[in-house]
Each structure stands twice: as C-alpha cells, then as structure tokens.
Design a protein around this motif. Structure first.
Motif, PDB file in Angstrom:
ATOM      1  N   VAL A 135       3.780  24.561 -60.416  1.00 18.98           N
ATOM      2  CA  VAL A 135       3.385  25.735 -59.528  1.00 18.98           C
ATOM      3  C   VAL A 135       2.919  25.229 -58.282  1.00 18.98           C
ATOM      4  N   LEU A 136       1.878  24.445 -58.270  1.00 21.02           N
ATOM      5  CA  LEU A 136       1.176  23.856 -57.242  1.00 21.02           C
ATOM      6  C   LEU A 136       1.971  22.784 -56.228  1.00 21.02           C
ATOM      7  N   TYR A 137       2.663  21.949 -57.241  1.00 23.41           N
ATOM      8  CA  TYR A 137       3.895  21.256 -56.555  1.00 23.41           C
ATOM      9  C   TYR A 137       4.698  21.972 -55.650  1.00 23.41           C
ATOM     10  N   ASP A 138       5.083  23.081 -56.191  1.00 26.49           N
ATOM     11  CA  ASP A 138       6.170  23.738 -55.292  1.00 26.49           C
ATOM     12  C   ASP A 138       5.507  24.538 -53.965  1.00 26.49           C
ATOM     13  N   MET A 139       4.245  24.806 -54.486  1.00 19.01           N
ATOM     14  CA  MET A 139       3.488  25.584 -53.184  1.00 19.01           C
ATOM     15  C   MET A 139       3.249  24.500 -52.206  1.00 19.01           C
ATOM     16  N   GLN A 140       2.927  23.297 -52.486  1.00 22.68           N
ATOM     17  CA  GLN A 140       2.657  22.213 -51.444  1.00 22.68           C
ATOM     18  C   GLN A 140       3.952  21.749 -50.809  1.00 22.68           C
ATOM     19  N   LYS A 141       5.039  21.485 -51.625  1.00 28.44           N
ATOM     20  CA  LYS A 141       6.339  21.194 -51.013  1.00 28.44           C
ATOM     21  C   LYS A 141       6.736  22.390 -50.112  1.00 28.44           C
ATOM     22  N   PHE A 142       6.536  23.650 -50.336  1.00 25.07           N
ATOM     23  CA  PHE A 142       7.127  24.670 -49.495  1.00 25.07           C
ATOM     24  C   PHE A 142       6.250  24.918 -48.148  1.00 25.07           C
ATOM     25  N   GLY A 143       4.742  24.909 -48.284  1.00 20.70           N
ATOM     26  CA  GLY A 143       4.022  24.916 -47.195  1.00 20.70           C
ATOM     27  C   GLY A 143       3.898  26.268 -46.595  1.00 20.70           C
ATOM     28  N   ILE A 144       2.964  26.539 -45.694  1.00 20.80           N
ATOM     29  CA  ILE A 144       2.912  27.679 -44.777  1.00 20.80           C
ATOM     30  C   ILE A 144       3.273  27.454 -43.346  1.00 20.80           C
ATOM     31  N   LYS A 145       3.844  28.217 -42.600  1.00 24.62           N
ATOM     32  CA  LYS A 145       4.438  28.120 -41.552  1.00 24.62           C
ATOM     33  C   LYS A 145       3.186  28.595 -40.450  1.00 24.62           C
ATOM     34  N   VAL A 146       3.062  27.699 -39.413  1.00 22.70           N
ATOM     35  CA  VAL A 146       2.107  27.966 -38.454  1.00 22.70           C
ATOM     36  C   VAL A 146       2.997  28.204 -37.015  1.00 22.70           C
ATOM     37  N   ASP A 147       2.406  29.119 -36.173  1.00 21.09           N
ATOM     38  CA  ASP A 147       2.761  29.587 -34.854  1.00 21.09           C
ATOM     39  C   ASP A 147       1.893  28.834 -33.855  1.00 21.09           C
ATOM     40  N   LYS A 148       2.714  27.523 -33.400  1.00 27.34           N
ATOM     41  CA  LYS A 148       1.897  26.568 -32.711  1.00 27.34           C
ATOM     42  C   LYS A 148       1.342  27.289 -31.361  1.00 27.34           C
ATOM     43  N   GLN A 149       2.211  28.321 -30.738  1.00 25.06           N
ATOM     44  CA  GLN A 149       1.582  28.717 -29.505  1.00 25.06           C
ATOM     45  C   GLN A 149       0.642  29.734 -29.843  1.00 25.06           C
ATOM     46  N   ALA A 150       0.474  30.423 -30.996  1.00 24.35           N
ATOM     47  CA  ALA A 150      -0.584  31.398 -31.120  1.00 24.35           C
ATOM     48  C   ALA A 150      -1.915  30.591 -31.420  1.00 24.35           C
ATOM     49  N   LEU A 151      -1.735  29.573 -32.092  1.00 25.55           N
ATOM     50  CA  LEU A 151      -2.865  28.669 -32.318  1.00 25.55           C
ATOM     51  C   LEU A 151      -3.450  28.344 -31.048  1.00 25.55           C
ATOM     52  N   SER A 152      -2.575  27.762 -30.296  1.00 21.61           N
ATOM     53  CA  SER A 152      -3.092  27.305 -28.807  1.00 21.61           C
ATOM     54  C   SER A 152      -3.621  28.522 -28.015  1.00 21.61           C
ATOM     55  N   ASP A 153      -3.048  29.516 -27.942  1.00 14.57           N
ATOM     56  CA  ASP A 153      -3.900  30.773 -27.433  1.00 14.57           C
ATOM     57  C   ASP A 153      -5.124  31.255 -28.114  1.00 14.57           C
ATOM     58  N   TYR A 154      -5.188  31.058 -29.477  1.00 13.02           N
ATOM     59  CA  TYR A 154      -6.277  31.443 -30.008  1.00 13.02           C
ATOM     60  C   TYR A 154      -7.601  30.579 -29.624  1.00 13.02           C
ATOM     61  N   SER A 155      -7.022  29.179 -29.552  1.00 14.52           N
ATOM     62  CA  SER A 155      -8.009  28.032 -28.938  1.00 14.52           C
ATOM     63  C   SER A 155      -8.711  28.470 -27.616  1.00 14.52           C
ATOM     64  N   LYS A 156      -7.695  28.899 -26.656  1.00 17.61           N
ATOM     65  CA  LYS A 156      -8.220  29.167 -25.606  1.00 17.61           C
ATOM     66  C   LYS A 156      -9.136  30.307 -25.701  1.00 17.61           C
ATOM     67  N   VAL A 157      -9.073  31.328 -26.169  1.00 23.69           N
ATOM     68  CA  VAL A 157      -9.841  32.313 -26.491  1.00 23.69           C
ATOM     69  C   VAL A 157     -11.184  31.885 -26.864  1.00 23.69           C
ATOM     70  N   LEU A 158     -11.176  31.000 -27.776  1.00 26.40           N
ATOM     71  CA  LEU A 158     -12.633  30.604 -28.360  1.00 26.40           C
ATOM     72  C   LEU A 158     -13.068  29.881 -27.579  1.00 26.40           C
ATOM     73  N   VAL A 159     -12.392  28.996 -26.501  1.00 25.88           N
ATOM     74  CA  VAL A 159     -13.208  27.889 -25.573  1.00 25.88           C
ATOM     75  C   VAL A 159     -14.014  28.860 -24.517  1.00 25.88           C
ATOM     76  N   GLU A 160     -13.232  29.882 -24.080  1.00 18.85           N
ATOM     77  CA  GLU A 160     -13.673  31.013 -23.040  1.00 18.85           C
ATOM     78  C   GLU A 160     -15.004  31.506 -23.593  1.00 18.85           C
ATOM     79  N   LYS A 161     -14.827  31.927 -24.841  1.00 20.94           N
ATOM     80  CA  LYS A 161     -16.019  32.594 -25.340  1.00 20.94           C
ATOM     81  C   LYS A 161     -17.367  31.609 -25.611  1.00 20.94           C
TER      82      LYS A 161
END
Length: 424
Positions: free
Chosen positions: A33-59
């Motif tokens: 089960v863990l092997y399949d979870m690791q292999k499949f992974g979880i998707k990340v929206d890079k733009q959303a991550l970048s936007d989130y970082s900007k909000v943090l830095v401003e705060k």
C-alpha cells in the motif's frame, strides 16, 4: 541461506512475542500500500505555491515593521539573544529566565507573556509565518517532480514507537492545521484533471477505543446514542444540566477528554486551559468520578506495564517502556503517561492501517481509477475520478467503519473538494 536464517529468527521472535499475526495481516500487506502511495504521489500546483509564498512574505514584512516599532529599534528578531535583551531589559518583561547564552525566549516563555505587551503576539505570529515559509513552502519545492509536478513522499512503518506511519522527504503529515493561514497551504495540493479529492477521517477514534478498552458503560452508551461527548462530560464534570453547558465548559471538557487519553497531568491541563493547577486537578478528579472505569483501566494499564516493561495494543503491538523502571522520578512519570496512551494511540494506528489495506485493495481489485494517495494519522485522502465519487465515498465509509469490531461504532466523516483544503 543467510537471509532465510535471519527471517526464521525474526519469525520465531514474532511468534514468541505473539506478534506474528500483526506482522502477517497488517504490516506486510501495508508495505505494498505504502509503495503504491509513494509511487503515485500527490500533485502540487506550483503557481498556487508561489502565490501562497508571496502572501506569507508580505505578512512577515508587515509584522517585522510592527515589531521594530513596538521595540523602538531594529534588531534581529530571529536571534534569541537580541530578542531577550529587547523583551527583558529594554521593555522590562517579568519572569526572565537567563541561560548561559542569554534570556530564554522559547514558545513556553512567550506564551506566558502574552498579556504583557502586544509585541509578544506579533513575535509569535512572526515565528509561525517564518517557519511556515521556510519549512513548508521553500521546503516543499525541491521535492516536486519536474515532470509529473507530484511529490513522492516516503512513508515509514518502523520509525514511531506507537506504530503510526510517518512521512519524510517531505513530511506531508505535518502541514499546519491549527491556524487558518497554515491550513491554506493545503490549497496548493490539487488532484489531476477530471479528478477531485475525497477525504475521510475517523471521528474521536481514540476516545472510542478508550470507551471499548475501559468498558465504561456511560461512555459506551453515550456513543451508541450519538450524544455530544464533550457536552455530556461538561454536564457531569461541572454539574450543570446538559442543555445549559456553556461553550467554555464544553471546550474545557474537550481538553480533559483528550488530555486523559494522553495521561495529562494537572499542570499540563492547567497550561492548556490557562487555569490554576488546583482547578485543573479538580477537573481531572471530577472526570474520573464520572467515568470510574476509565480510571481503573488506566491504573491497571500502568501497573501491568510496570510489571512487564511494555504495553500492547488490541492487535498485539508491543510498546516497550523502559522509563518505568528509571531511578529518576520525572522519567518514571513520563513512562506512566506513555503507558496510559500507548495502547490507545497504537490501536488507533493499527485500525487505520487495516482500513488503508482494505481501501487500497478494493480500489485495485474493483478496477477503480481512483487511488489512495495520503494518510495523515486518522485521515485518508483519495484522488478520485469524478465519475467514481459516490462509490469511493461509500467504499471509504464501509471499510473504515469495519476495520475493527469495538463496543462502540467507528464513525467516519467524508468531504470532497478540488484541493486538499476544500476536501478537509
């Protein structure tokens, strides 16, 4: 031959310790089960991550200016030594604890100073956001696969003493959830096209296990009648009618309910509720008067652990507790708290593992497109094909509820969303 010999030795030890069934029916199937979870992974929206970082830095920048203004000068906020001088020498804060390297400015110290000056809240928030940005935002970026835009975290079965699964490189189980901005980091995790997330988690699983193990009739009956456990506890502990329990009383009862599972001390509860130690001890004493069999169960668990040197979960997992035989009083007390909690938390870990195996296997066996991608303690996350949503929800509820046969039913809550934040 060598490997076979080692395997035979380990098998004999597991059988001798009465843990072979745990190994054969839970831990080994979980590997796949863990092997399949690791292999499949979880998707990340890079733009959303970048936007989130900007909000943090401003705060962070705004907080930095506010802290400088409150202090009357600029200094290195991240330097405990400089911060200590500002707080305890320049601003004259009370209860200063001086160490070899300067004044202590850890979270515990700052929490006690909250009422002294608004600068304390600003510093705590500043630290929180700094950690969020450095540990989680910047920390996630190197692990995003440039081709798939997915993170393939490692899941471990043998790291924690309680039997819980742990996640590393990066740790996806430690995404902050205690404050809103931290929770919003979950928005950067998004499913593939034509998919959504279905999230399922156990409700109060450790309290339900405690009810089962202790056999306390009041707690068992309350769960069977689907009553508000925290309100009921508040009513009985504070001696007020059920319908007249205040929100504060319910919150305090909730802290006691969950604290008892972790063997909380009067001092620990007093810190959680910001009340006196004597009042906190009164809450604990009233709780045990209300649920006497829980007190009996916890006392017996500690006594048996002292005698044997370990505790067991309902599924046979052993947790050695050498601290119980220590010559140091504080270490022994820690061991007693571990002894109270280990069978409960360990059983919860075993149950979620059983659920994971059953959910994973059914998704594959019944030819679903949907996949189990993440486990966070009592929570499972499925990347779900849109057309399979209702079937996945039904499957999750069925397999998670049937993972263990307790005196009280396991309750499962599900939610859906276009990102992890929305689904949770």
């Amino acid at each position: 031959c060598f490997l076979q010999g080692v395997m035979d030795v380990i098998t004999d030890i597991l059988k001798k310790e009465d843990m072979y069934e745990l190994y054969e029916t839970i831990e080994m199937p979980l590997v796949f089960v863990l092997y399949d979870m690791q292999k499949f992974g979880i998707k990340v929206d890079k733009q959303a991550l970048s936007d989130y970082s900007k909000v943090l830095v401003e705060k962070i920048n705004v907080l930095e200016k506010e802290i400088y203004e409150a202090a009357g000068e600029e200094f290195n906020i991240n330097s405990p030594k400089q911060l200590g001088v500002i707080l305890f020498e320049k601003l004259g804060m009370p209860n200063a604890k001086k160490t070899k390297s300067g004044y202590s400015t850890d979270v515990e110290v700052l929490e006690k100073l909250k009422m002294e000056d608004p600068i304390i809240e600003q510093i705590l928030e500043y630290r929180q956001l700094q950690k969020l940005n450095s540990t989680y935002v910047e920390g996630l970026k190197p692990y995003i696969n440039p081709v798939t835009n997915r993170i393939h975290s490692f899941f471990h079965q043998t790291i924690t003493a309680t039997g819980r699964i742990s996640s590393t490189e990066p740790n996806l189980q430690n995404i902050p959830t205690r404050f809103e901005l931290g929770k919003q980091l979950r928005k950067v995790f998004k499913p593939a096209e034509d998919c959504l997330y279905v999230d399922a988690d156990y409700s109060q699983i450790e309290l339900r296990i405690l009810a089962h193990c202790s056999g306390d009739e009041q707690l068992i009956q309350a769960y069977r009648e689907a009553r508000d456990i925290h309100r009921m506890t508040a009513s009985q502990v504070f001696h007020v009618p059920f319908d007249e329990v205040t929100d504060l009383q319910r919150r305090n009862a909730k802290a006691v309910n969950f604290g008892i599972v972790y063997g909380i001390s009067a001092y620990g509860l007093s810190q959680d509720l910001n009340i006196g130690t004597k009042e906190a001890q009164g809450f604990i004493d009233s709780y045990f008067e209300t649920y006497p069999k829980i007190k009996e169960f916890l006392d017996n668990t500690v006594a048996q652990a002292k005698e044997k040197g370990y505790t067991r979960t309902l599924f046979g997992r052993i947790r050695p507790i050498p601290e119980l035989s220590s010559g140091n009083f504080m270490t022994r007390q820690f061991g007693e708290r571990v002894a109270m909690n280990a069978p409960i938390q360990g059983t919860a870990a075993d149950i979620i593992k059983i659920a994971m195996i059953r959910v994973h296997d059914r998704l594959i066996r019944e030819h679903f497109r949907s996949r189990l991608i993440l486990q966070v303690h009592d929570e499972l996350l499925i990347e779900t094909a849109e057309e399979e949503k209702e079937k996945v929800i039904a499957l999750l509820e069925e397999e998670m509820q049937k993972a263990a046969d307790l005196k009280v039913e396991l309750a499962v809550g599900t939610a859906c969303g276009q990102d992890w934040y929305e689904a949770h």
